[in-house]
Design an enzyme around this catalytic site. Sequence first.
Site, PDB file in Angstrom:
ATOM      1  N   SER A   9      24.304 -38.398 -24.185  1.00 24.97           N
ATOM      2  CA  SER A   9      23.422 -37.311 -23.796  1.00 24.97           C
ATOM      3  C   SER A   9      23.231 -36.310 -24.921  1.00 24.97           C
ATOM      4  O   SER A   9      22.203 -35.649 -24.969  1.00 24.97           O
ATOM      5  CB  SER A   9      23.952 -36.609 -22.556  1.00 24.97           C
ATOM      6  OG  SER A   9      24.799 -35.566 -22.890  1.00 24.97           O
TER       7      SER A   9
ATOM      8  N   LYS B  70      25.506 -30.163 -22.471  1.00 21.40           N
ATOM      9  CA  LYS B  70      24.094 -30.070 -22.876  1.00 21.40           C
ATOM     10  C   LYS B  70      23.931 -28.868 -23.788  1.00 21.40           C
ATOM     11  O   LYS B  70      24.824 -28.042 -23.928  1.00 21.40           O
ATOM     12  CB  LYS B  70      23.194 -29.885 -21.644  1.00 21.40           C
ATOM     13  CG  LYS B  70      23.150 -31.063 -20.701  1.00 21.40           C
ATOM     14  CD  LYS B  70      22.185 -32.113 -21.166  1.00 21.40           C
ATOM     15  CE  LYS B  70      22.172 -33.276 -20.211  1.00 21.40           C
ATOM     16  NZ  LYS B  70      23.316 -34.171 -20.377  1.00 21.40           N
TER      17      LYS B  70
END
Lengths: 182, 141
Positions: free
Chosen positions: A49, A99
């Site tokens: 990610s 993130k």
Amino acid sequence: MATWTANRGGRSRFLRQVSHYLFRYATWIPPLIWFNAYVAQVTFIRGPSMYPFLNPQYNKSLREDLCLVWKLYAQEGLRRGMVVTFSRNPYDPNKVTVKRIVGLEGDVVKTKHPYPYDYVAVPEGHIWVEGDGDKSQDSNYYGPISVRLVTGRVTHVLSPWERAGRVRWWEHPLRMGVHRAA
Amino acid sequence: MSPASGPSMLPTFEVVGEWLLVSRLHRFGRGIEVGDVVAYNIPINEEMGVKRVLGMPGDYVLMDTPPDGEGEGGGGGNMIQVPRGHCWIVGDNLAASRDSRLFGPVPLALIRGKVIASVRSFSEFRWITNTLRKVDSPSEP
């Protein structure tokens, strides 16, 4: 023969030593759990990610990046570009996700593919998070997330020696298409 | 155990002077059902709130305030499906409550626990139970 005599009555001494060591080490367990939950934690990053920033070889090797996540006062002073973990991805409360912050509250963000609208104004108390690569399930899937979900920030990379060091999030270029509120 | 104040849960809890016993075993929405009273972190500010869960993931809920008996007030009749990993939280006092009607579905991860008892004074202790009961489905002929 001398050792045998020294061991006489060894059972009670054995119990005493065991309880001594148990006390000495077991009392550290609750403080360590507390420390991991609220101050800092060393953790592996799984999956692509944050590719190519973290796990740049996710498709070539099984090696995972080891990172230091700082959890104290994690929800205060968030800035665009920081790499944060929000424990508990909004879809699944038992998973932790990492993130990069793209937009703070009040920003207008140009969204990417799966999001139904072209532009979104990040509401009060929320942030817009995205992974660095295009292989991430981020705010473009589930929308802006609440700041209260943030549990820590990734401050250091520890494990692959060649990339170990501080996470210089302020040197990372800001994403295009974000109209900053302040 | 924490104090609670505010008018949003009025028929169930008083405005001031109510202490709530919160079960942290139900944090992150573990084992929460529709009708439970939960303590949660308000997603848009730094505070904590106590509200009733009206919808779990997959349920369909009314997005606006339902009209009162005379058909006045209230918003539209729009309904949404509560998304995965979220729940719909509404106060018992609809007129004075900031809840999911304002900030939308709340992530289950923000739930701190289930309110299991309330204490007003040492003598007034009462358990808070889920008053919703399953309706016995009529037996098919």
